[in-house]
Design a protein around this motif. Sequence first.
Motif, PDB file in Angstrom:
ATOM      1  N   GLN A 159       0.940  -1.314   0.084  1.00 18.87           N
ATOM      2  CA  GLN A 159      -0.097  -0.189   0.066  1.00 18.87           C
ATOM      3  C   GLN A 159       0.727   1.113   0.024  1.00 18.87           C
ATOM      4  O   GLN A 159       0.433   2.358  -0.553  1.00 18.87           O
ATOM      5  N   THR A 160       1.999   1.182   0.574  1.00 20.63           N
ATOM      6  CA  THR A 160       2.920   2.319   0.461  1.00 20.63           C
ATOM      7  C   THR A 160       3.715   2.496  -0.823  1.00 20.63           C
ATOM      8  O   THR A 160       4.228   3.450  -1.200  1.00 20.63           O
ATOM      9  N   ASN A 161       3.797   1.302  -1.361  1.00 18.98           N
ATOM     10  CA  ASN A 161       4.505   1.336  -2.780  1.00 18.98           C
ATOM     11  C   ASN A 161       3.900   0.633  -3.801  1.00 18.98           C
ATOM     12  O   ASN A 161       4.218  -0.409  -3.967  1.00 18.98           O
ATOM     13  N   PRO A 162       2.612   0.776  -4.386  1.00 16.18           N
ATOM     14  CA  PRO A 162       1.835   0.153  -5.129  1.00 16.18           C
ATOM     15  C   PRO A 162       2.308   0.093  -6.412  1.00 16.18           C
ATOM     16  O   PRO A 162       2.692   1.260  -6.944  1.00 16.18           O
ATOM     17  N   ILE A 163       2.203  -0.916  -7.277  1.00 16.66           N
ATOM     18  CA  ILE A 163       2.297  -0.890  -8.728  1.00 16.66           C
ATOM     19  C   ILE A 163       1.135  -1.816  -9.245  1.00 16.66           C
ATOM     20  O   ILE A 163       0.676  -2.365  -8.868  1.00 16.66           O
ATOM     21  N   GLY A 164       0.797  -0.934 -10.495  1.00 19.27           N
ATOM     22  CA  GLY A 164      -0.466  -1.878 -11.175  1.00 19.27           C
ATOM     23  C   GLY A 164      -0.697  -1.244 -12.519  1.00 19.27           C
ATOM     24  O   GLY A 164       0.036  -0.532 -13.031  1.00 19.27           O
ATOM     25  N   PHE A 165      -1.293  -2.303 -13.326  1.00 19.54           N
ATOM     26  CA  PHE A 165      -1.652  -2.055 -14.751  1.00 19.54           C
ATOM     27  C   PHE A 165      -2.878  -2.558 -15.131  1.00 19.54           C
ATOM     28  O   PHE A 165      -3.529  -3.754 -14.378  1.00 19.54           O
ATOM     29  N   THR A 166      -3.415  -2.055 -16.147  1.00 20.88           N
ATOM     30  CA  THR A 166      -4.624  -2.933 -16.627  1.00 20.88           C
ATOM     31  C   THR A 166      -4.497  -4.089 -17.591  1.00 20.88           C
ATOM     32  O   THR A 166      -3.485  -3.860 -18.276  1.00 20.88           O
ATOM     33  N   ALA A 167      -5.241  -5.204 -17.411  1.00 22.60           N
ATOM     34  CA  ALA A 167      -4.969  -6.410 -18.161  1.00 22.60           C
ATOM     35  C   ALA A 167      -6.054  -6.946 -18.377  1.00 22.60           C
ATOM     36  O   ALA A 167      -7.051  -7.068 -17.568  1.00 22.60           O
ATOM     37  N   SER A 168      -6.200  -7.561 -19.733  1.00 19.29           N
ATOM     38  CA  SER A 168      -7.270  -8.536 -20.151  1.00 19.29           C
ATOM     39  C   SER A 168      -6.810  -9.925 -20.347  1.00 19.29           C
ATOM     40  O   SER A 168      -7.536 -10.665 -20.223  1.00 19.29           O
ATOM     41  N   ALA A 169      -5.324 -10.001 -20.134  1.00 13.41           N
ATOM     42  CA  ALA A 169      -4.865 -11.308 -20.528  1.00 13.41           C
ATOM     43  C   ALA A 169      -4.497 -11.910 -19.233  1.00 13.41           C
ATOM     44  O   ALA A 169      -3.657 -12.386 -18.653  1.00 13.41           O
ATOM     45  N   VAL A 170      -5.857 -12.539 -18.785  1.00 13.36           N
ATOM     46  CA  VAL A 170      -5.940 -13.256 -17.512  1.00 13.36           C
ATOM     47  C   VAL A 170      -6.909 -14.274 -17.617  1.00 13.36           C
ATOM     48  O   VAL A 170      -7.674 -14.036 -18.003  1.00 13.36           O
ATOM     49  N   CYS A 171      -6.383 -15.533 -17.180  1.00 14.42           N
ATOM     50  CA  CYS A 171      -7.061 -16.571 -17.127  1.00 14.42           C
ATOM     51  C   CYS A 171      -6.830 -17.674 -15.936  1.00 14.42           C
ATOM     52  O   CYS A 171      -5.848 -17.811 -15.503  1.00 14.42           O
ATOM     53  N   SER A 172      -7.927 -18.448 -15.900  1.00 17.18           N
ATOM     54  CA  SER A 172      -7.578 -19.521 -14.924  1.00 17.18           C
ATOM     55  C   SER A 172      -6.844 -20.536 -15.569  1.00 17.18           C
ATOM     56  O   SER A 172      -7.055 -20.901 -16.619  1.00 17.18           O
ATOM     57  N   VAL A 173      -5.787 -21.357 -14.634  1.00 20.30           N
ATOM     58  CA  VAL A 173      -5.081 -22.488 -15.039  1.00 20.30           C
ATOM     59  C   VAL A 173      -5.554 -23.695 -14.564  1.00 20.30           C
ATOM     60  O   VAL A 173      -5.977 -24.668 -15.269  1.00 20.30           O
ATOM     61  N   THR A 174      -5.678 -23.794 -13.264  1.00 11.91           N
ATOM     62  CA  THR A 174      -6.225 -25.017 -12.505  1.00 11.91           C
ATOM     63  C   THR A 174      -6.934 -24.556 -11.336  1.00 11.91           C
ATOM     64  O   THR A 174      -6.706 -23.617 -10.867  1.00 11.91           O
ATOM     65  N   ASP A 175      -7.766 -25.526 -10.641  1.00 14.06           N
ATOM     66  CA  ASP A 175      -8.298 -25.192  -9.356  1.00 14.06           C
ATOM     67  C   ASP A 175      -7.680 -25.862  -8.366  1.00 14.06           C
ATOM     68  O   ASP A 175      -8.011 -25.771  -7.269  1.00 14.06           O
ATOM     69  N   THR A 176      -6.646 -26.661  -8.572  1.00 11.21           N
ATOM     70  CA  THR A 176      -5.931 -27.754  -7.662  1.00 11.21           C
ATOM     71  C   THR A 176      -4.473 -27.562  -8.135  1.00 11.21           C
ATOM     72  O   THR A 176      -3.875 -28.317  -8.881  1.00 11.21           O
ATOM     73  N   PRO A 177      -3.724 -26.788  -7.355  1.00 10.21           N
ATOM     74  CA  PRO A 177      -4.095 -25.691  -6.476  1.00 10.21           C
ATOM     75  C   PRO A 177      -4.493 -24.446  -7.579  1.00 10.21           C
ATOM     76  O   PRO A 177      -4.140 -24.255  -8.613  1.00 10.21           O
ATOM     77  N   PRO A 178      -5.427 -23.534  -7.009  1.00 10.21           N
ATOM     78  CA  PRO A 178      -6.075 -22.336  -7.591  1.00 10.21           C
ATOM     79  C   PRO A 178      -5.056 -21.579  -8.109  1.00 10.21           C
ATOM     80  O   PRO A 178      -4.271 -21.001  -7.406  1.00 10.21           O
TER      81      PRO A 178
END
Length: 164
Positions: free
Chosen positions: A28-47
């Motif tokens: 929270q004192t040194n946050p980094i972030g970007f916008t992305a649409s290239a995100v997906c689930s790989v597996t639920d075990t482990p999530p």
Amino acid sequence: MSALETSAFRDAMSRLGAAVNIVTTGTQTNPIGFTASAVCSVTDTPPTLLVCLNRGSRTRDAFMEGGTLCVNVLSSAQQALSNHFASPNTMAERFALGHWTTLATGAPVLEEAVATFDCRISQIVEVGTHSVLFAIVEGLRVNQNIGGLVYFNRAYHPLPHTTA
């Protein structure tokens, strides 16, 4: 066989709708972030999630070094926030909007997100122009009563809130 033209590939991919996310790392004192649409689930075990990050991104080093990431899925009311995080704004300017907290890893969490996946990066694979980050989910938060936001055909589209 000739190589596929980049523009033809990009045009076809624009027809693959995807959730709009703000991916964060740091604290929270040194946050980094970007916008992305290239995100997906790989597996639920482990999530596990997969996040693609352009190698030329100014945020890349922080993700390579930090070991954590948080995927904040944006709501239908957060198109302006998506654009704000995709702009050349400083990190301080980006994180001045929204309400930020943390969960398990300490990475910044957007309180107003539709869903939040708080993760530790388990593996990074370099593919072409992008780094592919595999991240194991350690914390979750879901806001049940808000609709989502998708990016399709180079435009934002709101998704209505629905009950299961």
